[in-house]
Design a protein around this motif. Structure first.
Motif, short mmCIF file in Angstrom:
data_model
loop_
_atom_site.label_atom_id
_atom_site.label_comp_id
_atom_site.label_asym_id
_atom_site.label_seq_id
_atom_site.Cartn_x
_atom_site.Cartn_y
_atom_site.Cartn_z
N TYR A 128 -0.05 2.95 -2.10
CA TYR A 128 1.33 3.29 -2.44
C TYR A 128 1.78 2.44 -3.61
O TYR A 128 1.33 1.32 -3.80
CB TYR A 128 2.28 2.98 -1.27
CG TYR A 128 2.23 3.90 -0.09
CD1 TYR A 128 1.33 3.69 0.95
CD2 TYR A 128 3.11 4.98 0.02
CE1 TYR A 128 1.31 4.53 2.06
CE2 TYR A 128 3.10 5.81 1.12
CZ TYR A 128 2.20 5.58 2.14
OH TYR A 128 2.19 6.40 3.24
N GLN A 149 5.44 0.94 -5.19
CA GLN A 149 6.84 0.76 -4.82
C GLN A 149 7.59 0.03 -5.93
O GLN A 149 7.25 -1.10 -6.27
CB GLN A 149 6.99 -0.02 -3.50
CG GLN A 149 8.42 -0.08 -3.01
CD GLN A 149 8.58 -0.81 -1.68
OE1 GLN A 149 7.81 -1.70 -1.36
NE2 GLN A 149 9.59 -0.42 -0.92
N LYS A 205 13.33 0.81 -3.98
CA LYS A 205 12.96 2.21 -3.76
C LYS A 205 11.94 2.29 -2.63
O LYS A 205 11.29 1.31 -2.30
CB LYS A 205 12.33 2.81 -5.03
CG LYS A 205 13.25 2.83 -6.22
CD LYS A 205 14.37 3.82 -6.04
CE LYS A 205 15.20 3.93 -7.31
NZ LYS A 205 16.35 4.85 -7.12
N PRO A 206 11.81 3.48 -2.02
CA PRO A 206 10.79 3.61 -0.98
C PRO A 206 9.39 3.66 -1.57
O PRO A 206 9.23 3.94 -2.76
CB PRO A 206 11.14 4.95 -0.31
CG PRO A 206 11.88 5.71 -1.35
CD PRO A 206 12.62 4.69 -2.18
N PRO A 207 8.38 3.39 -0.75
CA PRO A 207 6.99 3.52 -1.24
C PRO A 207 6.68 4.96 -1.64
O PRO A 207 7.13 5.91 -0.99
CB PRO A 207 6.15 3.09 -0.03
CG PRO A 207 7.08 2.30 0.84
CD PRO A 207 8.43 2.89 0.63
N LEU A 218 3.53 7.54 -2.23
CA LEU A 218 2.10 7.71 -1.97
C LEU A 218 1.35 8.03 -3.25
O LEU A 218 1.79 8.85 -4.06
CB LEU A 218 1.90 8.84 -0.95
CG LEU A 218 0.47 9.10 -0.49
CD1 LEU A 218 -0.08 7.89 0.27
CD2 LEU A 218 0.41 10.35 0.37
N LEU A 244 5.20 -3.02 -7.18
CA LEU A 244 4.47 -3.56 -6.03
C LEU A 244 3.51 -2.49 -5.56
O LEU A 244 3.93 -1.36 -5.29
CB LEU A 244 5.45 -3.92 -4.92
CG LEU A 244 4.86 -4.52 -3.64
CD1 LEU A 244 4.27 -5.91 -3.91
CD2 LEU A 244 5.92 -4.60 -2.54
N LEU A 285 1.09 -1.29 -2.70
CA LEU A 285 0.88 -1.51 -1.28
C LEU A 285 -0.32 -0.72 -0.79
O LEU A 285 -0.49 0.46 -1.13
CB LEU A 285 2.11 -1.06 -0.48
CG LEU A 285 3.39 -1.86 -0.69
CD1 LEU A 285 4.60 -1.05 -0.24
CD2 LEU A 285 3.32 -3.17 0.07
N PHE A 320 1.06 -1.54 6.78
CA PHE A 320 1.02 -1.93 5.38
C PHE A 320 0.50 -3.35 5.18
O PHE A 320 0.73 -4.24 6.01
CB PHE A 320 2.43 -1.86 4.78
CG PHE A 320 2.90 -0.47 4.50
CD1 PHE A 320 3.53 0.27 5.48
CD2 PHE A 320 2.70 0.12 3.26
CE1 PHE A 320 3.97 1.57 5.23
CE2 PHE A 320 3.14 1.41 3.00
CZ PHE A 320 3.77 2.13 3.98
N GLY A 321 -0.16 -3.54 4.05
CA GLY A 321 -0.51 -4.88 3.60
C GLY A 321 0.66 -5.51 2.86
O GLY A 321 1.69 -4.85 2.64
N PRO A 322 0.54 -6.78 2.46
CA PRO A 322 1.64 -7.49 1.81
C PRO A 322 1.89 -7.06 0.38
O PRO A 322 2.94 -7.36 -0.19
CB PRO A 322 1.21 -8.96 1.86
CG PRO A 322 -0.27 -8.89 1.93
CD PRO A 322 -0.61 -7.65 2.69
N ARG A 361 1.92 -7.64 -6.49
CA ARG A 361 2.98 -7.43 -7.48
C ARG A 361 2.36 -7.43 -8.86
O ARG A 361 1.84 -8.46 -9.31
CB ARG A 361 4.05 -8.51 -7.36
CG ARG A 361 5.23 -8.17 -8.28
CD ARG A 361 6.55 -8.77 -7.84
NE ARG A 361 6.95 -8.49 -6.48
CZ ARG A 361 7.59 -7.40 -6.09
NH1 ARG A 361 7.87 -6.45 -6.95
NH2 ARG A 361 7.96 -7.26 -4.82
#
Lengths: 111, 114
Positions: free
Chosen positions: B35, B37, B41-43, B45, B88, B90, B105-107, B110
Motif C-alpha cells: 500500500y 499512504q 489519507k487512507p492507504p 492498494l 509511507l 506499507l 500491517f507492517g510499520p 517512509r
C-alpha cells in the motif's frame, strides 16, 4: 466499485466521554467491515471488525454496529482516554483482497 | 511471531536511484500486499500477491516493481521515482480463504524522493 464515506473528519471529545464515527458504503454485496486505528507515525492497527451476518460486536470499550439495510456501520468508543487519540479508518470489502477505506477521522481526546 | 516487519524505516533517494523496500512476515500468511499512504489519507492498494503470484496490480506505474521471492518475503523495487511518489509505503499480510480475512500491517517505510 465500492465507495465508503466516513464522518466526521475530525472529532474532539472530553476524556471519559463517548466517541462515535459513522461510515456508509455503496455496494450491498460488501460483507466485511474492519476498523483501523493509526497513531501518528505508526502502522494502521486492526481494532475491531464485523461481518455481514452480525449486527453488533463489542470488545471492551469499543463496539461496532452494522445496519445492512441502510448500508452503514459505526464505531463506538466509550470512556475515552488520551491514548484513544488517533486517526480511525473504516473499510468495507465484498470479497477477495480489496479493502475500500473511508477518508479517516482524526479523534482528539482532551484531558 | 505476530508481526509484519519492514526495512528500511526511512529512505531518501534521488530520481535516478534504484532502491528496494523489504517486508517479512512469519505468521504463515499466504497473501501479501503493498500500500501507499499519503499524509492524513487512507492507504491505497498497489499490489497483492497470493501464494507468491501477483494477483492484483492497481495500475501502478512500472517504476514500482514488486517481487515475492517466497511466502514470507515481499519486495518493492523502485527506480526513476518522482517527488510525488514520496509517501509511507506499507506492507500487509493476511491468510487466504473463502472469505475476506484480516489484514495486518507492517510499520511502513517512509520514502522521500528528492
Amino acid at each position: 466499485g465500492e465507495n465508503v464515506e466516513q464522518h466526521p473528519s475530525t472529532l474532539s471529545v472530553q476524556e471519559g466521554d463517548s466517541a462515535v464515527i459513522k461510515c456508509t458504503y455503496s455496494d450491498s454485496a460488501s460483507n466485511y467491515f474492519p476498523w483501523y486505528k493509526q497513531e501518528l507515525g505508526k502502522r494502521p492497527q486492526l481494532i475491531i471488525d464485523i461481518r455481514s451476518n452480525v449486527g453488533e460486536k463489542k470488545d471492551q470499550r469499543i463496539a461496532v454496529t452494522l445496519n445492512k439495510t441502510a448500508k452503514h456501520f459505526s464505531l463506538h468508543i466509550t470512556e475515552t482516554q488520551p491514548e484513544d487519540s488517533a486517526v480511525y479508518f473504516c473499510a468495507a470489502s465484498t470479497a477477495g483482497y480489496k479493502l475500500s477505506f473511508g477518508a479517516g477521522t482524526t479523534v482528539t481526546v482532551r484531558a | 511471531d505476530t508481526e509484519v516487519t519492514q526495512t528500511p524505516k526511512h529512505l531518501v533517494m534521488g530520481m535516478t536511484n534504484k532502491k528496494s523496500l523489504k517486508c517479512e512476515q512469519h505468521m504463515g500468511h499466504r497473501a501479501m500486499y503493498w500500500y501507499k499512504q499519503k499524509a492524513k489519507k487512507p492507504p491505497e492498494l498497489m499490489f497483492v500477491y497470493s501464494y507468491e503470484k501477483l494477483s492484483i496490480n492497481e495500475s501502478v506505474p512500472s517504476r514500482f516493481s514488486p517481487e515475492c521471492p517466497n511466502s514470507s518475503l515481499l519486495n518493492l523495487h523502485l527506480h526513476a521515482l518522482q517527488p510525488e511518489d514520496s509517501a509511507l509505503y506499507l506492507c500487509a499480510s493476511s491468510q487466504v480463504g473463502g472469505r475476506v480475512l484480516e489484514q495486518f500491517f507492517g510499520p511502513g517505510t517512509r520514502l522521500t524522493v528528492l
